[in-house]
Motif scaffolding. Structure first.
Motif, short mmCIF file in Angstrom:
data_model
loop_
_atom_site.label_atom_id
_atom_site.label_comp_id
_atom_site.label_asym_id
_atom_site.label_seq_id
_atom_site.Cartn_x
_atom_site.Cartn_y
_atom_site.Cartn_z
N PHE A 60 0.84 -1.19 0.00
CA PHE A 60 0.00 0.00 0.00
C PHE A 60 0.89 1.25 0.00
O PHE A 60 0.66 2.21 -0.73
CB PHE A 60 -0.92 -0.05 1.23
N LEU A 61 1.94 1.22 0.84
CA LEU A 61 2.89 2.33 0.84
C LEU A 61 3.69 2.38 -0.46
O LEU A 61 4.08 3.45 -0.93
CB LEU A 61 3.83 2.21 2.03
N TYR A 62 3.91 1.23 -1.05
CA TYR A 62 4.59 1.15 -2.33
C TYR A 62 3.79 1.89 -3.40
O TYR A 62 4.35 2.54 -4.29
CB TYR A 62 4.74 -0.33 -2.72
N VAL A 63 2.45 1.77 -3.33
CA VAL A 63 1.59 2.51 -4.25
C VAL A 63 1.82 4.01 -4.08
O VAL A 63 1.95 4.76 -5.06
CB VAL A 63 0.10 2.17 -4.02
N GLY A 64 1.88 4.44 -2.82
CA GLY A 64 2.14 5.85 -2.55
C GLY A 64 3.47 6.30 -3.13
O GLY A 64 3.59 7.41 -3.67
N ALA A 65 4.48 5.42 -3.07
CA ALA A 65 5.78 5.74 -3.63
C ALA A 65 5.71 5.89 -5.15
O ALA A 65 6.40 6.72 -5.74
CB ALA A 65 6.79 4.66 -3.26
N GLN A 66 4.87 5.07 -5.79
CA GLN A 66 4.70 5.19 -7.25
C GLN A 66 4.03 6.52 -7.61
O GLN A 66 4.38 7.15 -8.61
CB GLN A 66 3.86 4.02 -7.78
N PHE A 67 3.07 6.95 -6.79
CA PHE A 67 2.45 8.25 -7.01
C PHE A 67 3.50 9.37 -6.89
O PHE A 67 3.54 10.30 -7.69
CB PHE A 67 1.33 8.50 -6.01
N LEU A 68 4.37 9.24 -5.88
CA LEU A 68 5.44 10.21 -5.70
C LEU A 68 6.38 10.19 -6.91
O LEU A 68 6.80 11.25 -7.40
CB LEU A 68 6.24 9.89 -4.43
N GLY A 69 6.69 8.99 -7.38
CA GLY A 69 7.56 8.87 -8.55
C GLY A 69 6.94 9.48 -9.80
O GLY A 69 7.61 10.12 -10.60
N GLY A 70 5.62 9.28 -9.96
CA GLY A 70 4.92 9.88 -11.09
C GLY A 70 4.97 11.39 -11.04
O GLY A 70 5.19 12.06 -12.06
N GLY A 71 4.79 11.93 -9.83
CA GLY A 71 4.86 13.38 -9.67
C GLY A 71 6.23 13.92 -9.99
O GLY A 71 6.38 14.95 -10.67
N LYS A 72 7.27 13.21 -9.55
CA LYS A 72 8.66 13.63 -9.81
C LYS A 72 8.96 13.59 -11.30
O LYS A 72 9.60 14.51 -11.84
CB LYS A 72 9.62 12.70 -9.05
N THR A 73 8.52 12.54 -11.98
CA THR A 73 8.81 12.39 -13.40
C THR A 73 8.13 13.47 -14.23
O THR A 73 8.74 14.08 -15.12
CB THR A 73 8.36 11.00 -13.90
#
Length: 482
Positions: free
Chosen positions: A137-150
């Protein structure tokens, strides 16, 4: 038309296609088994391409080229560890897990372990599902963060808006079609990824040969000139330090041996043995070609730009593609790379929601109507997505990425031991499986928290430790099944 405008236009079109494709395949979902595991009817080519897109995504397109650019050929050990782990998983585990899932009518990773070790099924289901839901679930949050960064890197979009855009792309089709929609959108991602990683290096070599103004027209010369360590297999280290460096890179091997639930679910969902063999051949071929291409792209980027010229090493793939391709083609390939990261987010989201729905909520469910159960699963998926996005907004990035760092060692290597012994050792039983799970997870947290991971990688140490606990517990505790 400017490069950014072309890239934005292609991305919008690509994302729209992705959402439509996901919704189209979501129409096949009629019950919870379809939602959770595509009814165990996946064609081999779909399972293979989905597993590869989910397993690699931003790592193969951004992370590995970036590491090759920054470190040179020393990153080869990580690539070898990953490739051998993936080959072992497809060759030894995929068809066995497919057969086991069918035998026990298992719809999730934890469901299989619980049914396989029936005497401790209740506790295994609780521990396994709770752990997967929390960390992934936290991994999903990290992907959202990664999407924002990209999106911030590519277009200058505020990362907060970038996170919202990332979430809005994946949430609709994931809620509607579940696993069915996720795997078929992964297919598109996987095809674009392999196109980038095969055509990119070929065009890159042609570009180097025809542009003498670059840092170096030869990869070998570029590595030798970049730094004293770029052309060294052991990063300039010797003796024990070189050995530990090799082990650290190669240790990624252990996490691929059935312990990453989002990958194992693809094995479990394959239709039959014939399709499993097809999937194996495609999965292994894709991996070998993709990893060679990713390493070459990073080194071609080094030859074009020279060392230390990029502000973020993980930007080397997009920067190289923009340099060697016309803007329209570059836009498509880079868009595929960004979208590939999204494929990891949707896979993790559906994994977390089905684990929660099938293994925890199901015990309290008072209805059996298939339509109501399916609706509940979709609601759980939506709630998890919203909460994950909220957590990504309000929590410090350091905390989320620190917790995610436990995933490969704590979950991947712990569950790899449990899966391997479950499949290959008849004496292994439920009490030993539960002991190994708890011991491995606790050990990983302690090892990383005390800083020992910087001395010896937790991935290797935890795999060995969990294995020892599992074997000892098998002999100490008696199985309740006669």
């Amino acid at each position: 038309m400017s490069e950014n405008l072309q890239l934005a236009s292609v991305m919008i079109g690509y994302m729209a296609l992705l959402i439509g494709w996901g919704v189209f395949h979501g129409r096949k979902v009629k019950n919870n088994a379809d939602f959770a595991i595509a009814g165990r009817t996946l064609p081999g080519w779909v399972a293979a391409l989905s597993e590869r897109a989910t397993g690699e995504s931003s790592w193969a397109l951004l992370g590995l080229p970036g590491a090759a650019y920054a470190m040179g050929i020393a990153e080869l050990w990580t690539a070898i560890g990953c490739v051998l782990g993936i080959i072992a998983a497809w060759w030894l585990l995929a068809w066995r897990l497919r057969d086991e899932a069918e035998k026990y009518s298992a719809n999730t990773f934890s469901d299989y372990l619980a049914k396989r070790h029936g005497e401790m099924g209740k506790w295994i289901r609780l521990v396994s599902s709770s752990t997967i839901v929390f960390f992934f679930f936290l991994y999903v949050g990290a992907q959202f963060l990664g999407g924002g960064k990209t999106l911030d890197t590519m277009f200058g979009i505020d990362p907060k808006w970038g996170m919202l855009i990332t979430a809005l792309v994946i949430i609709p089709y994931t809620i509607y079609g579940g696993f069915q929609s996720v795997v078929y959108t992964d297919v598109i991602q996987s095809l674009v990824m392999i196109l980038t990683l095969t055509v990119g290096p070929i065009v890159g070599f042609i570009y180097l040969a025809n542009h003498p103004e670059v840092y170096s027209q030869s990869i070998v010369v570029a590595l030798e000139n970049a730094s004293p360590t770029h052309a060294s297999l052991f990063n300039g280290l010797k003796g024990a330090a070189a050995g530990m460096f090799l082990v650290g890179g190669f240790s990624w091997f252990f996490g691929y041996l059935g312990g990453m639930p989002q990958l194992t679910m693809r094995f479990m969902a394959i239709k039959d043995a014939k399709q499993a063999k097809m999937a194996r051949n495609i999965g292994i071929s894709w991996t070998v070609v993709a990893y060679i291409g990713a390493m070459l792209l990073g080194m071609i980027g080094l030859a074009i730009f020279g060392p230390n010229t990029l502000t973020d090493r993980e930007y080397v793939m997009p920067a190289t593609i923009l340099k060697i391709f016309p803007p329209a083609i570059a836009s498509l390939l880079i868009t595929g790379a960004i979208a590939a990261m999204i494929s990891t987010a949707d896979s993790l989201l559906i994994l977390s929601s089905t684990e929660l729905s099938e293994n925890i909520v199901k015990q309290f469910r008072k209805v059996s109507d298939s339509k109501i159960v399916l609706r509940q699963s979709r609601i759980i998926t939506a709630l998890l997505a919203i909460i994950a996005l909220t957590v990504a907004y309000i929590s410090p990035q350091k905390i989320i990425f620190t917790l995610v760092s436990y995933v490969w060692a704590g979950i991947g290597c712990t569950f790899s031991v449990v899966i391997l012994l479950t499949l290959f050792w008849k004496k292994f039983h439920g009490r030993a499986a539960l002991s190994a799970m708890v011991a491995g997870l606790v050990f990983t947290i302690v090892w990383i928290s005390t800083g020992m991971d910087k001395v010896v990688t937790a991935k290797l140490v935890n795999f060995i430790f969990t294995g020892l606990v599992a074997v000892i517990a098998t002999f100490i505790f008696k199985s309740e099944i006669k």
